[in-house]
Design a protein around this motif. Structure first.
Motif, PDB file in Angstrom:
ATOM      1  N   SER A  94       0.783  -1.008   0.003  1.00  0.00           N
ATOM      2  CA  SER A  94      -0.166   0.061  -0.031  1.00  0.00           C
ATOM      3  C   SER A  94       0.859   1.446   0.021  1.00  0.00           C
ATOM      4  O   SER A  94       0.289   2.489  -0.167  1.00  0.00           O
ATOM      5  CB  SER A  94      -0.927   0.017   1.078  1.00  0.00           C
ATOM      6  N   SER A  95       2.148   1.152   0.212  1.00  0.00           N
ATOM      7  CA  SER A  95       2.876   2.244   0.248  1.00  0.00           C
ATOM      8  C   SER A  95       2.894   3.130  -1.128  1.00  0.00           C
ATOM      9  O   SER A  95       3.475   3.998  -1.461  1.00  0.00           O
ATOM     10  CB  SER A  95       4.147   2.146   0.877  1.00  0.00           C
ATOM     11  N   MET A  96       2.599   2.097  -2.318  1.00  0.00           N
ATOM     12  CA  MET A  96       2.454   2.721  -3.523  1.00  0.00           C
ATOM     13  C   MET A  96       1.624   3.719  -3.663  1.00  0.00           C
ATOM     14  O   MET A  96       1.902   4.738  -4.615  1.00  0.00           O
ATOM     15  CB  MET A  96       2.019   1.543  -4.578  1.00  0.00           C
ATOM     16  N   TRP A  97       0.568   4.030  -2.746  1.00  0.00           N
ATOM     17  CA  TRP A  97      -0.257   5.312  -2.781  1.00  0.00           C
ATOM     18  C   TRP A  97       0.509   6.441  -1.964  1.00  0.00           C
ATOM     19  O   TRP A  97       0.220   6.700  -0.892  1.00  0.00           O
ATOM     20  CB  TRP A  97      -1.659   4.943  -2.256  1.00  0.00           C
ATOM     21  N   SER A 338      -4.003  -0.983  -9.961  1.00  0.00           N
ATOM     22  CA  SER A 338      -4.108   0.207  -8.834  1.00  0.00           C
ATOM     23  C   SER A 338      -5.771   0.304  -8.308  1.00  0.00           C
ATOM     24  O   SER A 338      -6.139   0.376  -7.196  1.00  0.00           O
ATOM     25  CB  SER A 338      -3.340   1.276  -8.883  1.00  0.00           C
ATOM     26  N   MET A 339      -6.336   0.801  -9.262  1.00  0.00           N
ATOM     27  CA  MET A 339      -7.869   1.121  -9.143  1.00  0.00           C
ATOM     28  C   MET A 339      -8.604  -0.301  -8.637  1.00  0.00           C
ATOM     29  O   MET A 339      -9.519   0.031  -7.625  1.00  0.00           O
ATOM     30  CB  MET A 339      -8.408   1.262 -10.485  1.00  0.00           C
ATOM     31  N   ALA A 340      -8.242  -1.374  -8.834  1.00  0.00           N
ATOM     32  CA  ALA A 340      -8.932  -2.414  -8.184  1.00  0.00           C
ATOM     33  C   ALA A 340      -8.723  -2.543  -6.852  1.00  0.00           C
ATOM     34  O   ALA A 340      -9.529  -3.458  -6.152  1.00  0.00           O
ATOM     35  CB  ALA A 340      -8.646  -3.670  -9.031  1.00  0.00           C
ATOM     36  N   ASN A 341      -7.713  -2.052  -6.215  1.00  0.00           N
ATOM     37  CA  ASN A 341      -7.295  -2.006  -4.906  1.00  0.00           C
ATOM     38  C   ASN A 341      -7.567  -0.693  -4.296  1.00  0.00           C
ATOM     39  O   ASN A 341      -7.308  -0.318  -3.109  1.00  0.00           O
ATOM     40  CB  ASN A 341      -5.770  -2.427  -4.631  1.00  0.00           C
ATOM     41  N   GLY A 342      -8.320   0.290  -5.083  1.00  0.00           N
ATOM     42  CA  GLY A 342      -8.801   1.503  -4.544  1.00  0.00           C
ATOM     43  C   GLY A 342      -7.804   2.588  -4.660  1.00  0.00           C
ATOM     44  O   GLY A 342      -8.216   3.601  -3.848  1.00  0.00           O
ATOM     45  N   GLY A 343      -7.277   2.723  -5.464  1.00  0.00           N
ATOM     46  CA  GLY A 343      -6.144   4.075  -5.824  1.00  0.00           C
ATOM     47  C   GLY A 343      -6.027   4.264  -7.372  1.00  0.00           C
ATOM     48  O   GLY A 343      -5.705   3.431  -7.939  1.00  0.00           O
TER      49      GLY A 343
END
Length: 420
Positions: A94-97, A338-343
């Motif tokens: 999640s640090s990708m966001w 990314s979108m599929a995980n909410g970002g």
């Protein structure tokens, strides 16, 4: 020269769909699906390259070491012995966001004339709560010049701070003094309010912001309940323009009036709920776009493909661009992993207004550097990860070794320390 630089998070090799983010509808909806870490990272890198080609300044932040064995040791366990839930929380990418990495106040806004960055604590979500140490370590390297930057540790618990995802800045131009807007939620309802007003007020004090040029606005309960877990899911700002959904804020008229009083040239572009429902805005991530100023001076939206695939959203956007509104260009990108995980596009980046010459060049993107990263990702990132595969020690080794090699290739081997 001060300019806006977008620092995108490189998607880490452990990217998976463990459904850890309560209130994030996409994360919950896609729980248990097989992820594609290699494709996810390449999609993000393609967006960075396109923004470079558009003449925008582009940086990046590196993935964090996962699984986070140090965090598990603090909990008295290891990846081998941890429960499936703890193991998933230790392995999240999640640090990708990077929008949640920190809150940034540029030098024109602060009392000491330096750019201030406060690492977010992310305490409301276990899988994100242990990111801040390595986030701060990267920021301290990238923005090491004490003459130009001031780095701050997170606001202490229990006050939740989720960083730039709940912060906006409005100004006549990036290098001009701005109005900083902190958006917070209120406890109650079906989902947690992740940004506490107390945390926002603390960051404003720490950064030395003038109360006359600071606004605190409450996100609407309706938006949070609909799945807008961060403000950047329903509003985004760039220079003098606020682009927002009609239902984003609890006291919409009061907020707009305060903005206009503090920045008379502000232009508020509001999308009516009658034209685009909250559900459509959130599923398409219309407002989680990057609103940027191109070298021509025109503004553009960098959008996910889902925005074009949502009829109400695309119809509104085409009508706006076809008229006399401030947004003149629409750039669409495939960020489905990314979108599929909410970002979406805005989740992936942290905006910093600074002189690029004052930043460690190892964190600045160039075409050649993106070529290097893409080749390494293609060679080392897992192609697929199933949630049940998070228990596989071979996967842990692959993820740790792939990230470590990336750090070495970028000349940032100091980030390979086991703990921060």
């Amino acid at each position: 020269m001060l300019t806006e630089i977008n620092f995108d998070g490189i998607v880490g090799p452990s990217h998976n769909y463990a459904g850890l983010s309560l209130g994030n509808l996409a994360s919950a909806r896609n729980f248990g699906k097989v992820s594609a870490p290699r494709a996810a990272a390449l999609q993000g890198l393609a967006k960075m390259r396109a923004n470079l080609d558009r003449g925008l300044a582009q940086g990046f932040l590196l993935p964090q070491r996962r699984p986070d064995e140090g965090w598990l040791r603090q909990l008295g366990t290891t990846p081998e012995a941890a429960s499936p839930t703890l193991r998933a929380n230790a392995t999240s990418a999640s640090s990708m966001w990077a929008a949640n990495a920190a809150t940034v106040s540029p030098a024109p806004d602060t009392a000491d004339g330096r750019c201030h960055l406060t690492a977010a604590n992310l305490v409301t979500m276990p899988h994100r709560s242990h990111e801040w140490r390595e986030t701060l370590a990267q920021l301290q390297i990238a923005f090491a010049s004490a003459q130009h930057f001031a780095l701050h540790a997170p606001v202490p618990a229990p006050f939740g701070d989720e960083g730039a995802a709940n912060h906006m800045r409005l100004c006549a131009g990036h290098a001009a003094p701005g109005i900083e807007v902190f958006v917070y939620g209120q406890a109650g309802g079906p989902f947690p309010a992740r940004q506490h007003r107390e945390a926002s007020e603390a960051v404003a004090r720490i950064h030395g912001l003038s109360p006359d040029r600071t606004v605190f606005a409450r996100q609407s309960d309706e938006a949070i309940a609909a799945g807008a877990f961060h403000n950047d899911v329903v509003a985004v700002a760039n220079e003098r323009v606020l682009f927002t959904h009609e239902l984003a804020f609890a006291d919409r008229e009061g907020f707009y009036a305060e903005l206009r009083a503090k920045l008379p040239e502000v232009e508020i572009v509001e999308v009516p709920a009658a034209a685009v429902s909250l559900a459509d805005a959130i599923s398409s991530y219309l407002f989680n776009a990057q609103l940027v100023t191109l070298p021509s001076g025109e503004m553009a939206l960098v959008l996910p493909q889902e925005a074009r695939e949502t009829p109400s959203v695309w119809q509104w956007l085409e009508a706006h661009v076809g008229g006399n509104g401030p947004i003149r260009h629409l750039f669409v990108h495939d960020l489905r992993e990314s979108m599929a995980n909410g970002g979406g596009p805005a989740c992936l980046r942290l905006r910093v207004v600074a002189d690029p010459a004052t930043i460690d060049p190892r964190f600045m993107a160039t075409p050649d550097k993106l070529d290097l990263i893409e080749a390494l990702v293609t060679r080392l990132w897992p192609e697929r990860i199933a949630v049940e595969g998070l228990a596989d020690p071979a996967l842990w080794r692959t993820c740790v070794e792939a990230r470590a090699e990336l750090c070495v290739e970028l000349g940032l081997s100091e980030l390979n320390r086991a703990e921060f």
